[in-house]
Design an enzyme around this catalytic site. Structure first.
Site, PDB file in Angstrom:
ATOM      1  N   ALA A 152      97.629  -3.452 -15.673  1.00 26.76           N
ATOM      2  CA  ALA A 152      96.744  -4.532 -15.238  1.00 26.76           C
ATOM      3  C   ALA A 152      96.859  -4.732 -13.722  1.00 26.76           C
ATOM      4  CB  ALA A 152      97.090  -5.825 -15.973  1.00 26.76           C
ATOM      5  N   TYR A 153      98.071  -4.661 -13.207  1.00 29.23           N
ATOM      6  CA  TYR A 153      98.294  -4.789 -11.765  1.00 29.23           C
ATOM      7  C   TYR A 153      97.547  -3.695 -11.010  1.00 29.23           C
ATOM      8  CZ  TYR A 153     100.908  -5.105  -7.356  1.00 29.23           C
ATOM      9  OH  TYR A 153     101.255  -5.225  -6.033  1.00 29.23           O
ATOM     10  N   GLY A 154      97.690  -2.453 -11.484  1.00 32.36           N
ATOM     11  CA  GLY A 154      97.006  -1.337 -10.836  1.00 32.36           C
ATOM     12  C   GLY A 154      95.493  -1.475 -10.895  1.00 32.36           C
ATOM     13  N   LYS A 211      94.334  -4.097  -8.326  1.00 31.49           N
ATOM     14  CA  LYS A 211      94.441  -3.578  -6.965  1.00 31.49           C
ATOM     15  C   LYS A 211      93.382  -2.498  -6.711  1.00 31.49           C
ATOM     16  CE  LYS A 211      97.962  -5.981  -5.385  1.00 31.49           C
ATOM     17  NZ  LYS A 211      97.806  -6.936  -4.264  1.00 31.49           N
TER      18      LYS A 211
END
Length: 264
Positions: free
Chosen positions: A168-170, A173
Site C-alpha cells: 500500500a505504501y509503494g 508513492k
C-alpha cells in the site's frame, strides 16, 4: 564594489537565500533535517506536522542556530488543516516560494492480503491525498504571491519497483510520482517546477518502526545497497534543497533517486 568583493559577497549566499519555505512532516527525520538545512541555506522556514512538541523543538533548534523558523499544526488527511497551514505561511511572510511535501505515514508491513481496509484508507489519505491537497494549496499560494517557485515531494524507491513488504505504501508513492509529473507538465508554463525525490534506506524513525516489525530488515536493505550503508536524513534533505533551488532551474517532472545505488 570591486569584482573581488562582489564575488566574495555572492559566495556567502545560501542555496535558498531569501526564499520562504514550507515543510510538511517537519517534526522529525528527513523533514526536521530539511528545516535545519534550508534555514542554514538562507530560507525562512515554516514547519508543519501533527505533533506540536516535535515542531516546537525543531523550531527552537533552528532559531538557536540563527535561522528564521516558525511552525503550524497540520494534519495532511484534513483538507481544511492543509489549506489553513499554507495560508498561515503567506500571512506570516507575505509569500510562498518553495515547498517540501515530506509528511507521510506507514502501516504495518506484510503481504497485500494482510493489509486492512482501514490501514489502506489511512495511508491513502496521508501519503497520496495529503500531498495532492498540499500541492493545490501551495500552487495557489505561489501563484498569488511569488508568481514562480518550486515544489518537491518525498516519494520512495519502493514506488519504483515491486514492494511486497509495503504494497500500500509503494502504491501511494507511485501515485505521488504520477501527480508530480502531471503537476510539472501543468504548471511549468507558469514557472512553477515540481519534482520528487525517491530515498532509499534512510535512518529515520519510520525505518526503526519497520525494523521492530521485521527484525533484520535494515541489514537486508543495506546489503542490497552498493554504498553498503543507509543514508542520513540530512543527505536526503540535501537533494531536496538542490531541487528547490535556482541551481535546478531547468529540472522539473523528475523523480530523483537518492538511494545509494540500490536501483542502479
Amino acid at each position: 564594489m570591486t569584482t573581488t568583493s562582489a564575488h566574495s559577497s555572492s559566495a556567502h549566499l545560501g542555496l535558498l537565500d531569501g526564499k520562504v519555505a514550507f515543510i510538511t512532516g517537519a517534526g522529525r527525520g528527513i523533514g526536521a533535517a530539511a528545516a535545519h538545512l534550508f534555514a542554514r541555506e538562507g530560507a525562512k522556514v515554516v514547519l508543519a506536522a501533527r505533533t506540536e512538541s516535535e515542531l516546537r523543538r525543531v523550531t527552537q533548534e533552528v532559531r538557536a542556530s540563527g535561522g528564521t523558523a516558525d511552525y503550524v499544526l497540520c494534519d495532511l488527511a484534513d483538507a481544511e488543516s492543509v489549506s489553513a497551514a499554507v495560508k498561515h505561511v503567506t500571512a506570516l511572510h507575505g509569500r510562498l516560494d518553495i515547498a517540501f511535501n515530506n509528511g507521510a505515514t506507514l502501516v504495518p508491513p506484510g503481504p497485500m492480503d494482510t493489509t486492512t481496509e482501514v490501514d489502506f484508507d489511512h495511508i491513502y489519505a496521508v501519503n497520496l491525498k495529503g500531498p495532492w491537497l498540499a500541492m493545490v494549496a501551495e500552487i495557489t499560494a505561489i501563484r498569488a504571491t511569488s508568481g514562480t517557485g518550486a515544489i518537491v515531494n518525498t516519494s520512495s524507491i519502493g514506488a519504483l519497483m515491486a514492494n511486497p513488504d509495503l504494497p500500500a505504501y509503494g502504491a501511494m508513492k507511485r501515485g505521488l510520482n504520477s501527480l508530480t509529473a502531471s503537476a510539472a507538465a501543468t504548471y511549468g508554463p507558469e514557472g512553477i517546477r515540481v519534482n520528487a525525490i525517491a530515498p532509499g534506506t534512510t535512518t529515520t524513525e519510520t525505518l526503526g518502526s519497520w525494523e521492530e516489525a521485521s527484525p533484520g530488515i535494515i541489514d537486508s536493505l543495506v546489503a542490497s545497497t552498493p554504498l553498503r550503508r543507509a543514508a542520513s536524513p540530512n543527505e536526503i534533505a540535501e537533494a531536496a534543497a538542490w531541487l528547490l533551488s535556482d541551481r535546478a532551474s531547468y529540472v522539473t517532472g523528475t523523480i530523483l533517486r537518492v538511494d545509494g545505488g540500490t536501483l542502479a
